[in-house]
Design an enzyme around this catalytic site. Sequence first.
Site, PDB file in Angstrom:
ATOM      1  N   GLU A  99       0.855  -1.193   0.000  1.00 53.23           N
ATOM      2  CA  GLU A  99       0.000   0.000   0.000  1.00 53.23           C
ATOM      3  C   GLU A  99       0.885   1.235   0.000  1.00 53.23           C
ATOM      4  O   GLU A  99       1.718   1.420   0.887  1.00 53.23           O
ATOM      5  CB  GLU A  99      -0.941   0.052   1.190  1.00 53.23           C
ATOM      6  CG  GLU A  99      -1.772   1.330   1.156  1.00 53.23           C
ATOM      7  CD  GLU A  99      -3.002   1.331   2.046  1.00 53.23           C
ATOM      8  OE1 GLU A  99      -3.666   2.381   2.113  1.00 53.23           O
ATOM      9  OE2 GLU A  99      -3.292   0.296   2.654  1.00 53.23           O
ATOM     10  N   GLU A 124       4.896   5.098   3.464  1.00 52.37           N
ATOM     11  CA  GLU A 124       4.459   6.477   3.676  1.00 52.37           C
ATOM     12  C   GLU A 124       5.686   7.319   3.999  1.00 52.37           C
ATOM     13  O   GLU A 124       6.697   6.789   4.456  1.00 52.37           O
ATOM     14  CB  GLU A 124       3.433   6.532   4.820  1.00 52.37           C
ATOM     15  CG  GLU A 124       2.815   7.889   5.093  1.00 52.37           C
ATOM     16  CD  GLU A 124       2.200   8.522   3.870  1.00 52.37           C
ATOM     17  OE1 GLU A 124       2.909   9.333   3.233  1.00 52.37           O
ATOM     18  OE2 GLU A 124       1.051   8.219   3.531  1.00 52.37           O
ATOM     19  N   ASP A 174      -1.934  12.224  -3.812  1.00 50.37           N
ATOM     20  CA  ASP A 174      -1.980  13.666  -4.055  1.00 50.37           C
ATOM     21  C   ASP A 174      -2.295  13.915  -5.525  1.00 50.37           C
ATOM     22  O   ASP A 174      -1.570  13.462  -6.404  1.00 50.37           O
ATOM     23  CB  ASP A 174      -0.631  14.286  -3.693  1.00 50.37           C
ATOM     24  CG  ASP A 174      -0.690  15.806  -3.606  1.00 50.37           C
ATOM     25  OD1 ASP A 174      -1.448  16.416  -4.386  1.00 50.37           O
ATOM     26  OD2 ASP A 174       0.030  16.375  -2.774  1.00 50.37           O
ATOM     27  N   LYS A 178      -3.006  21.389 -10.282  1.00 53.23           N
ATOM     28  CA  LYS A 178      -2.583  22.361 -11.288  1.00 53.23           C
ATOM     29  C   LYS A 178      -1.859  21.648 -12.428  1.00 53.23           C
ATOM     30  O   LYS A 178      -1.030  20.769 -12.197  1.00 53.23           O
ATOM     31  CB  LYS A 178      -1.673  23.411 -10.666  1.00 53.23           C
ATOM     32  CG  LYS A 178      -2.366  24.289  -9.627  1.00 53.23           C
ATOM     33  CD  LYS A 178      -1.426  25.333  -9.057  1.00 53.23           C
ATOM     34  CE  LYS A 178      -2.148  26.210  -8.044  1.00 53.23           C
ATOM     35  NZ  LYS A 178      -1.249  27.235  -7.455  1.00 53.23           N
ATOM     36  N   ASP A 210     -10.471  10.807  -6.005  1.00 50.30           N
ATOM     37  CA  ASP A 210     -11.683  11.624  -6.071  1.00 50.30           C
ATOM     38  C   ASP A 210     -11.493  12.822  -6.995  1.00 50.30           C
ATOM     39  O   ASP A 210     -12.277  13.773  -6.953  1.00 50.30           O
ATOM     40  CB  ASP A 210     -12.110  12.085  -4.676  1.00 50.30           C
ATOM     41  CG  ASP A 210     -11.007  12.855  -3.951  1.00 50.30           C
ATOM     42  OD1 ASP A 210      -9.852  12.818  -4.418  1.00 50.30           O
ATOM     43  OD2 ASP A 210     -11.293  13.488  -2.911  1.00 50.30           O
ATOM     44  N   THR A 245     -14.093   5.708   3.449  1.00 52.74           N
ATOM     45  CA  THR A 245     -13.579   6.561   4.513  1.00 52.74           C
ATOM     46  C   THR A 245     -14.563   7.679   4.848  1.00 52.74           C
ATOM     47  O   THR A 245     -15.482   7.985   4.068  1.00 52.74           O
ATOM     48  CB  THR A 245     -12.240   7.195   4.120  1.00 52.74           C
ATOM     49  OG1 THR A 245     -12.461   8.104   3.031  1.00 52.74           O
ATOM     50  CG2 THR A 245     -11.235   6.129   3.686  1.00 52.74           C
ATOM     51  N   PHE A 247     -13.841  10.808   4.914  1.00 52.23           N
ATOM     52  CA  PHE A 247     -13.596  11.842   3.911  1.00 52.23           C
ATOM     53  C   PHE A 247     -14.362  11.530   2.629  1.00 52.23           C
ATOM     54  O   PHE A 247     -15.009  12.394   2.033  1.00 52.23           O
ATOM     55  CB  PHE A 247     -12.097  11.917   3.628  1.00 52.23           C
ATOM     56  CG  PHE A 247     -11.730  12.847   2.505  1.00 52.23           C
ATOM     57  CD1 PHE A 247     -11.518  14.200   2.735  1.00 52.23           C
ATOM     58  CD2 PHE A 247     -11.582  12.369   1.206  1.00 52.23           C
ATOM     59  CE1 PHE A 247     -11.184  15.058   1.699  1.00 52.23           C
ATOM     60  CE2 PHE A 247     -11.239  13.216   0.164  1.00 52.23           C
ATOM     61  CZ  PHE A 247     -11.044  14.562   0.421  1.00 52.23           C
TER      62      PHE A 247
END
Length: 267
Positions: A99, A124, A174, A178, A210, A245, A247
């Site tokens: 992951e 991470e 992320d 832009k 998303d 989640t 979120f």
Amino acid sequence: MSTNTHTDIPAAPGGPIPGPTATDPAGTAHSTADSTAPSGADTVPKPAHIRSFVHRRSHITPGQKEALDRLMPLWALPYRTVPLDLQRTFGRNAPTILEIGFGMGETTEAIATTRPGDNFLGVEVFNSGVGALLKRIEASGLQNLRIVQHDAVEVVRDMLAPQSLAGVHIYFPDPWPKARHHKRRLVQPPFVELLASRLAPGGYIHCATDWENYAQQMLEVLGAEPSLCNTCEGYAPRPEYRPQTKFETRGLRLGHGVWDLIFTRKS
């Protein structure tokens, strides 16, 4: 969800995992899995890729800091430029899922709990997330989860052998919204090619985002990798093993979309 940020503090204190250990002449314990590592294997090379995260200061709670100091030696692996022996790492022979960017670790903990027959390797970069997941590991008593705090591209390139993975999870990376920053997005052709080479035949890559524009890029990049096959026509329904989640639930309530993609390695 991971923001792929990185704190401006010294590297995490990785250490041995549970299992057989040895002691070097300086008296430092280390895993016997690394006892045959070639000289200079710990040298960290300069990145040959555009990183998908940036150095930023981020808040870390006292509990997360305490978890880093106390639990890293138990559940985290130091970055090395030598492939892991996954059977020794987890103390068993089982399918291993990578992951990338586990954020605060809520989803990682949930999936590892509901799939005890699989091993999970979480990668991470930021300390608050690593500390949070370490706390979750201790609280839940999970035995099938390990952490590497390092750049995911280098971990996949240097620490994972070809055809060693049963799956890869990349959830809400992320999006770098832009256009001039799209080159920083993690899901790019060279990295997907590298990930595919680490999958065993039949292994899968599961991405979720998303951001519709990023979902389109993911679909294009994954679809262009000749060793992968889409499991659906376009996007996939969210599988039961990926929990929704808080979120994500809030975003869906506000009318935001979420796109899952699941591709498998051709045999």
